[in-house]
Design a protein around this motif. Sequence first.
Motif: not given
Length: 178
Positions: A20-25, A141-145, A150-155
């Motif tokens: 979660l902390a990584l996702a917030f970055t 391009h677009g928003p990243a909810p 969270v998905m971007q932490v892994f993918i």
Amino acid sequence: MLKAIAIIAIVLAVGIAAVLALAFTKPDTFRVERSLKVKAPADAIYPQVADFHRWTGWSPYENRDPAMKRTYGGAAAGKGATYAWDGNNNVGAGHMEILEASAPSKLRIKLDFERPFEGHNTAEFTFVPQGDATLVTWAMHGPAPFMSKVMQVFINMDNMIGKDFEAGLASLKKLTEK
């Protein structure tokens, strides 16, 4: 036994907190872009993209589900043309509408995904003449909810989507350089 369960719970909680902390970055928006030089004039390439009926000839997403349902509407091509798809888990479901069509230099498309994840993005194609060739750029391009973050932490979304854009541009090149 209780001590082992407590240790596992603590490790799990720390792991979730770290994700979660990584996702917030992660940034609040995303952009994926690929370009390819095509040895054809822009006015020969542009119609392949401005007409959704022609996407079956080059788009990497079109062949992932042979039973995919397609619906076309609005204008035949260019501004106002619409396209909706509904397919298997490889393609999901969604719809597109061409919002801007500046032949033969630019297309802007509203791109809405319904499943497997909801998303509201913009796709853009630009066609820049370079001597006897055209530099074709496909961008999204677009928003990243937060769930996307969270998905971007892994993918790595840029690599995942970028590979599809590279394949599509290569197919567009092969189709228009004939």
